[in-house]
Scaffold this active site. Structure first.
Site, short mmCIF file in Angstrom:
data_model
loop_
_atom_site.label_atom_id
_atom_site.label_comp_id
_atom_site.label_asym_id
_atom_site.label_seq_id
_atom_site.Cartn_x
_atom_site.Cartn_y
_atom_site.Cartn_z
N LYS A 168 -8.27 -1.88 6.15
CA LYS A 168 -8.88 -2.37 5.05
C LYS A 168 -10.63 -2.00 5.52
O LYS A 168 -11.34 -2.10 4.46
CB LYS A 168 -8.62 -4.21 4.88
CG LYS A 168 -7.57 -4.47 3.85
CD LYS A 168 -7.94 -5.76 3.49
CE LYS A 168 -6.87 -5.98 3.02
NZ LYS A 168 -5.99 -7.85 2.87
N HIS A 179 -2.36 -3.24 16.64
CA HIS A 179 -3.64 -4.05 15.85
C HIS A 179 -4.96 -3.83 17.11
O HIS A 179 -5.40 -4.95 16.20
CB HIS A 179 -2.71 -5.63 16.36
CG HIS A 179 -1.52 -5.27 14.74
ND1 HIS A 179 -0.47 -5.02 15.66
CD2 HIS A 179 -1.21 -5.10 13.66
CE1 HIS A 179 0.57 -5.12 14.99
NE2 HIS A 179 0.48 -5.14 13.42
N LYS A 214 -6.75 6.29 9.63
CA LYS A 214 -5.62 5.15 9.76
C LYS A 214 -6.01 4.77 8.16
O LYS A 214 -7.32 4.28 8.92
CB LYS A 214 -5.36 4.31 10.95
CG LYS A 214 -3.73 4.03 11.45
CD LYS A 214 -3.92 2.57 12.88
CE LYS A 214 -2.99 2.19 11.84
NZ LYS A 214 -1.77 1.47 13.32
N CYS A 272 1.91 -7.46 15.75
CA CYS A 272 3.60 -7.09 16.36
C CYS A 272 4.72 -7.86 15.98
O CYS A 272 6.09 -7.03 15.92
CB CYS A 272 3.87 -6.23 17.24
SG CYS A 272 2.21 -4.92 17.52
N HIS A 297 3.86 1.76 1.93
CA HIS A 297 5.19 0.38 1.77
C HIS A 297 6.31 1.76 0.26
O HIS A 297 6.84 1.69 0.19
CB HIS A 297 5.34 -0.69 1.31
CG HIS A 297 4.63 -1.42 2.22
ND1 HIS A 297 3.26 -1.74 2.04
CD2 HIS A 297 4.63 -1.41 4.05
CE1 HIS A 297 2.60 -2.72 2.60
NE2 HIS A 297 3.35 -2.75 4.17
N CYS A 335 -3.54 -4.58 21.99
CA CYS A 335 -2.36 -3.55 21.43
C CYS A 335 -3.09 -2.82 20.43
O CYS A 335 -3.88 -3.05 20.18
CB CYS A 335 -1.51 -4.78 20.59
SG CYS A 335 -0.93 -3.48 19.72
N HIS A 337 0.83 -1.19 -0.18
CA HIS A 337 0.27 0.31 0.17
C HIS A 337 0.82 1.02 -0.08
O HIS A 337 2.44 0.81 0.08
CB HIS A 337 -0.65 -0.34 0.90
CG HIS A 337 -0.47 0.29 2.43
ND1 HIS A 337 0.38 0.37 3.48
CD2 HIS A 337 -0.14 -1.66 3.66
CE1 HIS A 337 1.30 0.59 4.00
NE2 HIS A 337 0.46 -0.70 4.50
N1 MSP Z 1 8.38 -6.77 8.76
C1 MSP Z 1 9.03 -5.84 9.37
C2 MSP Z 1 10.17 -4.53 9.08
C3 MSP Z 1 11.11 -6.04 9.14
S1 MSP Z 1 12.40 -4.75 8.58
C4 MSP Z 1 14.40 -5.61 9.27
C5 MSP Z 1 7.59 -4.86 9.33
N2 MSP Z 1 6.82 -5.44 7.77
S2 MSP Z 1 5.55 -3.92 7.54
O1 MSP Z 1 5.08 -4.56 6.65
O2 MSP Z 1 4.21 -3.57 8.58
O3 MSP Z 1 6.31 -2.14 7.21
C6 MSP Z 1 6.36 -1.08 8.12
C7 MSP Z 1 7.11 -0.36 7.73
O4 MSP Z 1 6.28 0.75 6.55
C8 MSP Z 1 7.31 0.91 7.84
O5 MSP Z 1 7.90 1.00 9.28
C9 MSP Z 1 7.42 2.02 7.14
O6 MSP Z 1 8.95 2.06 6.31
C10 MSP Z 1 6.36 1.57 6.13
N3 MSP Z 1 4.74 2.20 6.46
C11 MSP Z 1 3.86 1.02 6.74
N4 MSP Z 1 2.59 1.66 6.79
C12 MSP Z 1 2.78 2.61 6.95
C13 MSP Z 1 2.56 4.32 6.11
N5 MSP Z 1 0.96 4.11 7.17
N6 MSP Z 1 2.85 5.37 6.60
C14 MSP Z 1 4.69 4.91 6.30
N7 MSP Z 1 4.78 4.40 6.18
C15 MSP Z 1 4.71 2.87 7.07
O7 MSP Z 1 7.42 -4.00 9.91
#
Ligand code: MSP
Length: 526
Positions: free
Chosen positions: A306, A147, A303, A130, A22, A144, A19
């Protein structure tokens, strides 16, 4: 200049497709990687997917699939999204790759052998979302806060990592910026966490999670998913030679370590500022130079989720704004480091203002003007007038070296400091500057008055646009190419120029033949 630069994104969980959150981190990392390549640094850019653990096991089961089959599909959706967005990662790592699993085993074995991992028992409240144990006081009404689920009570035999042992050394390095955390507010948050809560030893293995990497000395346990995930940053560049050679790292070549920047948002800062550097100390490796923590996106004040139905995907953005439009809107959505409230309304407005009416219009206007002047000059010459203006032979090249150098210094400093949105502002200013310059110099009147300055004025405009294209390149690579083509330049040649040469005033040949192309950014209609 000409250093090495190693940048990473977090590896994303494969419980759902990509999304805009990422996308934000990945586009930002891509901009920095492209910038560093452009200035001549030996660059490595790593992204990928985090595929093991209890939650993925559970989600796959719900989908009626084997974990590997399930993760193959979602990992592919990330790869597809990044290809579509023109992301230039040097490698895409998946933690379910055999080579990575071997790296995890080698690393944990080393930590076990040096006494940093021991058999113990762990009790606590575990949040699968988490993939972390939670303290009572971190919960809101027993749930949490991220979540909204009640964590499970767990009590099991577990291998523990002596995290507590590294507290003092890490705190010192964080304070001294030997392990830099940016922005500084985030560094302060981490320091106060270290000082107020300290570091406790942490469970590093699970007995009842099968979807993971088996501990080499006790196969009844799998590695804690975060320990597995962090090590991607080493596997990806070829540590221990467990992955096929990359263009730069041939089997175990560590020339890229330490990482210059790990990008992420605040959700995973704490683990990156505690467990990961402690693992590195235990392995006898240098710590990453910088953790850069960018903001978290909310969608129109809510936030993204889905259940709310407000999830924005990278594909939604590309469909509406094109690849470069999507890249621009994401990169400029917030001050890099601050949280941002985004939404379709804001994106539409910005697309029209900055791209369609901004840079797109400037290019179209300048090319049209150049052609008009050329026609006018030809007409005058046909009439037998002794008029010197010619687009093929500019008479008065105004030297803008000083001004443009200052813009380049600002741009470089900002990107070195990872101030992505501010570097974009420099580009916006240039566009505005040129729009004003055109309005003020009125080249169409100069030609009417047979003023010989007209050639120089036009050169100024086009040469500055060449500089804009170069500044634009890391952010919107296709757009930069289209601009170079419109200016009659060869894309390959522009890209292979030495940076120091490319940013000098006067790079546009005076006999260049401009070309009108398609509109860079067609205006969105209401
Ligand atoms: N798998 C772990 C990371 C392991 S790294 C060794 C994880 N994955 S995650 O899919 O949840 O990705 C989190 C990261 O995605 C956040 O730190 C950020 O980089 C990005 N983001 C996810 N949602 C976000 C927003 N709503 N806004 C900005 N960035 C976000 O955690």
């Amino acid at each position: 200049m000409n250093k090495k630069f190693y940048i990473t994104t977090p590896i994303y969980y494969v419980n759902a497709s990509p999304h805009i959150g990422h996308t934000y981190t990945t586009v930002a990392a891509d901009i920095l990687a492209r910038y560093h390549r452009m200035i001549g640094d030996k660059t490595f850019f790593l992204t990928g997917t985090d595929e093991h653990g209890a939650r993925i096991e559970e989600v796959a089961k719900k989908a009626g699939k084997e974990p590997q089959e399930f993760t193959d599909e979602i990992a592919a959706s990330f790869q597809f999204a990044w290809d579509e967005l023109n992301i230039s990662n040097d490698r895409f790592i998946r933690t379910s790759e055999e080579g990575h699993k071997k790296v995890v085993q080698k690393a944990l074995q080393k930590m076990y052998d040096n006494g940093d991992i021991y058999l113990g028992k762990h009790e606590g409240l575990y949040c699968k979302g988490c993939e972390q144990y939670k303290n009572e006081k971190d919960l809101v009404e027993g749930k949490c806060p991220d979540h909204k689920t009640v964590p499970e009570k767990m009590s099991e035999e577990s291998y523990m990592f002596k995290l507590s042992k590294y507290k003092d050394e890490l705190l010192k390095k964080i304070k001294k910026d030997e392990f830099k955390i940016l922005p500084v507010e985030k560094k302060n948050e981490v320091i106060s966490f270290y000082e107020n809560e300290g570091l406790n030893d942490i469970s590093f293995s699970r007995k009842n999670v099968k979807w993971g990497v088996k501990l080499p000395w006790d196969e009844s346990h799998t590695a804690y998913v975060w320990s597995d995930a962090f090590l991607n940053y080493l596997t990806g560049i070829g540590w221990k030679g467990e992955i096929p050679p990359t263009p730069f790292s041939k089997g175990g070549n560590m020339e890229f370590w330490p990482a210059d920047a790990h990008l992420m948002s605040k959700d995973i800062l704490r683990v990156h500022a505690t467990i990961w550097p402690a693992m590195l100390l235990s392995l006898g490796l240098d710590l990453p130079k910088t953790l850069f923590i960018h903001g978290y996106f909310m969608i129109d004040g809510q936030k993204m989720s889905k259940s709310v139905g407000n999830v924005i995907t990278p594909n939604d953005l590309v469909k509406k704004y094109g690849v470069d439009g999507a890249r621009y809107l994401v990169a400029s959505a917030a001050v890099f480091g601050n949280d941002g409230d985004i939404g379709w309304g804001k994106f539409d407005e910005k697309y029209n203002a900055d791209l369609a009416n901004g840079i797109g219009n400037l290019l179209a206007r300048s090319i049209a003007l150049t052609e008009k002047l050329r026609e006018a000059a030809v007409e005058l010459q046909n009439k037998g007038e002794n008029f010197q203006f010619s687009i093929f032979n500019f008479q008065t090249i105004f030297n803008d070296q000083i001004l443009i150098s200052k813009n380049w210094v600002d741009y470089n400093v900002l990107l070195d400091l990872i101030q992505i949105d501010k570097a974009l502002e420099i580009i916006k200013l240039q566009v505005k500057f040129l729009d004003n310059y055109i309005t003020a110099t009125k080249p169409w009147e100069l030609i009417k008055n047979k003023d010989e300055k007209s050639g120089g004025v036009m050169y100024n405009i086009l040469e500055r646009i060449r500089h804009i294209a170069l500044m634009v390149y890391p952010f919107m690579p296709d757009t930069a190419e289209k601009i170079w083509e419109s200016l009659g330049l060869n894309v390959q040649e522009e890209m292979s120029k030495k940076f120091d040469e490319a940013i000098k005033w006067g790079g546009l040949p005076v006999d260049t033949k401009v070309k009108k192309g398609e509109a860079l950014f067609p205006r969105l209609e209401k």
